[in-house]
Design a protein around this motif. Structure first.
Motif, PDB file in Angstrom:
ATOM      1  N   LYS A 210       0.845  -1.202   0.000  1.00 42.17           N
ATOM      2  CA  LYS A 210       0.000   0.000   0.000  1.00 42.17           C
ATOM      3  C   LYS A 210       0.882   1.255   0.000  1.00 42.17           C
ATOM      4  O   LYS A 210       0.663   2.184  -0.794  1.00 42.17           O
ATOM      5  CB  LYS A 210      -0.917  -0.003   1.223  1.00 42.17           C
ATOM      6  CG  LYS A 210      -1.914   1.160   1.266  1.00 42.17           C
ATOM      7  CD  LYS A 210      -2.864   1.004   2.450  1.00 42.17           C
ATOM      8  CE  LYS A 210      -3.935   2.081   2.443  1.00 42.17           C
ATOM      9  NZ  LYS A 210      -3.364   3.424   2.715  1.00 42.17           N
ATOM     10  N   TYR A 287      -9.504  -4.998  -3.159  1.00 39.09           N
ATOM     11  CA  TYR A 287      -8.208  -5.539  -3.544  1.00 39.09           C
ATOM     12  C   TYR A 287      -7.869  -6.841  -2.799  1.00 39.09           C
ATOM     13  O   TYR A 287      -7.092  -7.664  -3.300  1.00 39.09           O
ATOM     14  CB  TYR A 287      -7.113  -4.500  -3.299  1.00 39.09           C
ATOM     15  CG  TYR A 287      -7.323  -3.225  -4.083  1.00 39.09           C
ATOM     16  CD1 TYR A 287      -7.722  -3.259  -5.420  1.00 39.09           C
ATOM     17  CD2 TYR A 287      -7.125  -1.978  -3.502  1.00 39.09           C
ATOM     18  CE1 TYR A 287      -7.922  -2.098  -6.153  1.00 39.09           C
ATOM     19  CE2 TYR A 287      -7.320  -0.807  -4.222  1.00 39.09           C
ATOM     20  CZ  TYR A 287      -7.727  -0.874  -5.545  1.00 39.09           C
ATOM     21  OH  TYR A 287      -7.933   0.282  -6.262  1.00 39.09           O
ATOM     22  N   MET A 290      -8.564 -10.186  -4.847  1.00 39.08           N
ATOM     23  CA  MET A 290      -8.035 -10.299  -6.208  1.00 39.08           C
ATOM     24  C   MET A 290      -7.286 -11.599  -6.490  1.00 39.08           C
ATOM     25  O   MET A 290      -6.923 -11.875  -7.636  1.00 39.08           O
ATOM     26  CB  MET A 290      -7.147  -9.099  -6.527  1.00 39.08           C
ATOM     27  CG  MET A 290      -7.962  -7.827  -6.691  1.00 39.08           C
ATOM     28  SD  MET A 290      -6.967  -6.360  -7.039  1.00 39.08           S
ATOM     29  CE  MET A 290      -6.203  -6.817  -8.566  1.00 39.08           C
ATOM     30  N   GLU A 314      -2.159  -4.869 -13.707  1.00 40.66           N
ATOM     31  CA  GLU A 314      -3.432  -4.561 -13.074  1.00 40.66           C
ATOM     32  C   GLU A 314      -3.733  -3.083 -13.329  1.00 40.66           C
ATOM     33  O   GLU A 314      -2.993  -2.207 -12.850  1.00 40.66           O
ATOM     34  CB  GLU A 314      -3.383  -4.828 -11.572  1.00 40.66           C
ATOM     35  CG  GLU A 314      -3.266  -6.299 -11.210  1.00 40.66           C
ATOM     36  CD  GLU A 314      -3.223  -6.533  -9.715  1.00 40.66           C
ATOM     37  OE1 GLU A 314      -3.302  -7.700  -9.307  1.00 40.66           O
ATOM     38  OE2 GLU A 314      -3.088  -5.540  -8.943  1.00 40.66           O
ATOM     39  N   TYR A 316      -5.975  -0.040 -12.491  1.00 41.27           N
ATOM     40  CA  TYR A 316      -6.897   0.360 -11.433  1.00 41.27           C
ATOM     41  C   TYR A 316      -7.841   1.432 -11.995  1.00 41.27           C
ATOM     42  O   TYR A 316      -7.604   2.643 -11.860  1.00 41.27           O
ATOM     43  CB  TYR A 316      -6.110   0.844 -10.220  1.00 41.27           C
ATOM     44  CG  TYR A 316      -5.097  -0.195  -9.766  1.00 41.27           C
ATOM     45  CD1 TYR A 316      -5.515  -1.449  -9.333  1.00 41.27           C
ATOM     46  CD2 TYR A 316      -3.726   0.061  -9.826  1.00 41.27           C
ATOM     47  CE1 TYR A 316      -4.603  -2.421  -8.945  1.00 41.27           C
ATOM     48  CE2 TYR A 316      -2.807  -0.894  -9.440  1.00 41.27           C
ATOM     49  CZ  TYR A 316      -3.244  -2.138  -9.008  1.00 41.27           C
ATOM     50  OH  TYR A 316      -2.329  -3.108  -8.635  1.00 41.27           O
ATOM     51  N   SER A 326     -16.498  -0.560  -2.226  1.00 42.30           N
ATOM     52  CA  SER A 326     -15.448  -1.379  -2.833  1.00 42.30           C
ATOM     53  C   SER A 326     -16.000  -2.425  -3.804  1.00 42.30           C
ATOM     54  O   SER A 326     -15.265  -2.901  -4.682  1.00 42.30           O
ATOM     55  CB  SER A 326     -14.620  -2.082  -1.746  1.00 42.30           C
ATOM     56  OG  SER A 326     -15.414  -2.993  -1.002  1.00 42.30           O
ATOM     57  N   TRP A 329     -15.479  -1.213  -7.325  1.00 42.46           N
ATOM     58  CA  TRP A 329     -14.139  -0.923  -7.832  1.00 42.46           C
ATOM     59  C   TRP A 329     -13.823  -1.861  -8.988  1.00 42.46           C
ATOM     60  O   TRP A 329     -13.910  -3.078  -8.870  1.00 42.46           O
ATOM     61  CB  TRP A 329     -13.092  -1.114  -6.746  1.00 42.46           C
ATOM     62  CG  TRP A 329     -13.208  -0.144  -5.597  1.00 42.46           C
ATOM     63  CD1 TRP A 329     -14.060   0.906  -5.485  1.00 42.46           C
ATOM     64  CD2 TRP A 329     -12.433  -0.188  -4.388  1.00 42.46           C
ATOM     65  NE1 TRP A 329     -13.885   1.546  -4.285  1.00 42.46           N
ATOM     66  CE2 TRP A 329     -12.894   0.902  -3.582  1.00 42.46           C
ATOM     67  CE3 TRP A 329     -11.437  -1.006  -3.900  1.00 42.46           C
ATOM     68  CZ2 TRP A 329     -12.350   1.154  -2.327  1.00 42.46           C
ATOM     69  CZ3 TRP A 329     -10.890  -0.753  -2.647  1.00 42.46           C
ATOM     70  CH2 TRP A 329     -11.340   0.326  -1.874  1.00 42.46           C
ATOM     71  N   THR A 331     -11.000  -3.338 -11.499  1.00 45.51           N
ATOM     72  CA  THR A 331      -9.584  -3.556 -11.806  1.00 45.51           C
ATOM     73  C   THR A 331      -9.516  -4.460 -13.027  1.00 45.51           C
ATOM     74  O   THR A 331     -10.093  -5.555 -13.028  1.00 45.51           O
ATOM     75  CB  THR A 331      -8.842  -4.231 -10.636  1.00 45.51           C
ATOM     76  OG1 THR A 331      -8.961  -3.413  -9.468  1.00 45.51           O
ATOM     77  CG2 THR A 331      -7.364  -4.418 -10.973  1.00 45.51           C
TER      78      THR A 331
END
Length: 338
Positions: A210, A287, A290, A314, A316, A326, A329, A331
């Motif tokens: 992160k 995430y 994944m 990946e 984003y 989330s 989201w 990806t």
């Protein structure tokens, strides 16, 4: 005296008969049972390739729910040993992984210490069976005088075979239920263009990823601003290796830019991902979920005789700062293949 002589003759005769029975028969034995599982080998393998995984479908666990168990070494690798100790029904013993042939065979050495002493090899053999997998569970070894004699009065195949059938039945249910609950992903083919990324490649611990993305994206956007270059796509993670043993990733937190921007970005760390045929999955979710689409991609590549090369990207697409949910989201996961 005559009666004693008769008794002695009878005893010697019985002893000779027992000795003869103990020496008759095959020098080796093999007990085996098989089951057909409606799942590819890739989905069956994790359930049979480690001592801990095998224990989850062991037919003997219910004989002693309080059985003591330990595992030494790295489970799933040659040399790992599991030990158990329980009541009179399960006794005491150990099982050691002796060899592994990925997706086809796990051979272990079984050593029983109580209530009797014996050693044998246990094998899990896998083979493709149409769209599914045939799993054979076997035990084999060399007969001793005592085991050969016992075999005259006890049906070893029937005794062990019943347990093998029960265990394989539990394995089948476990694998097929897990496969039914497995997320399904739509994998699309595409042509991936040669892409230039701003970003410094390095080995990053999973726990630090992160922070690595925040630093990498921040410095990348700063470099773009100074060079007065526009971003040509979404921020990306470009991966070269995912090391589960060390829990590290060889990666770049990359900002894509047009190929003709090279001259404006001299002195800045750049990476050029090659043009290639590719496979892509649009994954929606946080995430931390994944791993599932990556595993689905890996299975698809193997099943279709393809080879992954160069890197994994990946993209984003969704910025978490602008979308709090989330589950929304997006990806895009891209594998370069040939």
């Amino acid at each position: 005296m005559k009666a004693l002589k008769i008794i002695l003759i009878l005893v010697l005769g019985i002893g000779a008969m027992i000795a003869a029975l103990g020496f008759l028969g095959d020098d080796t034995y093999r007990v085996e049972r098989s089951v057909a599982i409606t799942a590819p080998v890739d989905d069956v393998w994790p359930a049979v390739s480690s001592l801990g995984a095998m224990d989850k479908w062991s037919p003997w666990n219910e004989l002693d729910p309080n059985m003591k168990k330990t595992i030494e070494g790295t489970d799933g690798q040659v040399g790992a040993v599991s030990r158990w100790e329980g009541n009179k029904d399960v006794g005491k013993g150990e099982q050691r992984i002796d060899s592994i042939a990925r997706y086809s065979l796990v051979r272990t050495r079984l050593k029983f210490m109580e209530p009797w002493q014996s050693e044998s090899d246990a094998l899990i053999e896998l083979s493709t069976d149409g769209d599914g997998t045939k799993v054979t569970w076997a035990m084999e070894g060399e007969h001793t005088f005592g085991s050969r004699l016992m075999g005259r009065f006890m049906d070893m195949d029937a005794m062990l075979g019943k347990d093998f059938e029960k265990g394989l039945g539990m394995l089948k249910a476990q694998v097929e239920e897990a496969l039914a609950a497995k997320p399904k992903f739509d994998i699309k083919s595409l042509e991936w263009p040669a892409t230039l990324f701003i970003g410094k490649r390095g080995i990053v611990a999973w726990a630090d990823m992160k922070a690595a993305f925040e630093t990498g994206f921040g410095s990348g956007m700063e470099a773009l601003g100074k060079a007065k270059v526009e971003m040509s796509g979404y921020p990306c993670g470009v991966y070269f290796e995912w090391n589960e043993a060390n829990q590290t990733a060889d990666m770049i937190a990359g900002i894509p830019v047009s190929m003709d921007a090279k001259d404006k970005l001299k002195g800045i760390d750049l990476y050029e991902s090659p043009a290639s045929k590719a496979l892509a999955i649009d994954y929606y979710g946080g995430y931390n979920g994944m791993m599932a689409p990556h595993m689905a991609m890996d299975e698809y590549i193997k099943a279709n005789g393809l080879t992954h090369h160069s890197n994994v990207i990946e993209e984003y697409v969704t910025d978490p700062a602008t979308e709090p949910d989330s589950t929304k989201w997006l990806t895009r996961i891209v594998y370069l293949v040939k």
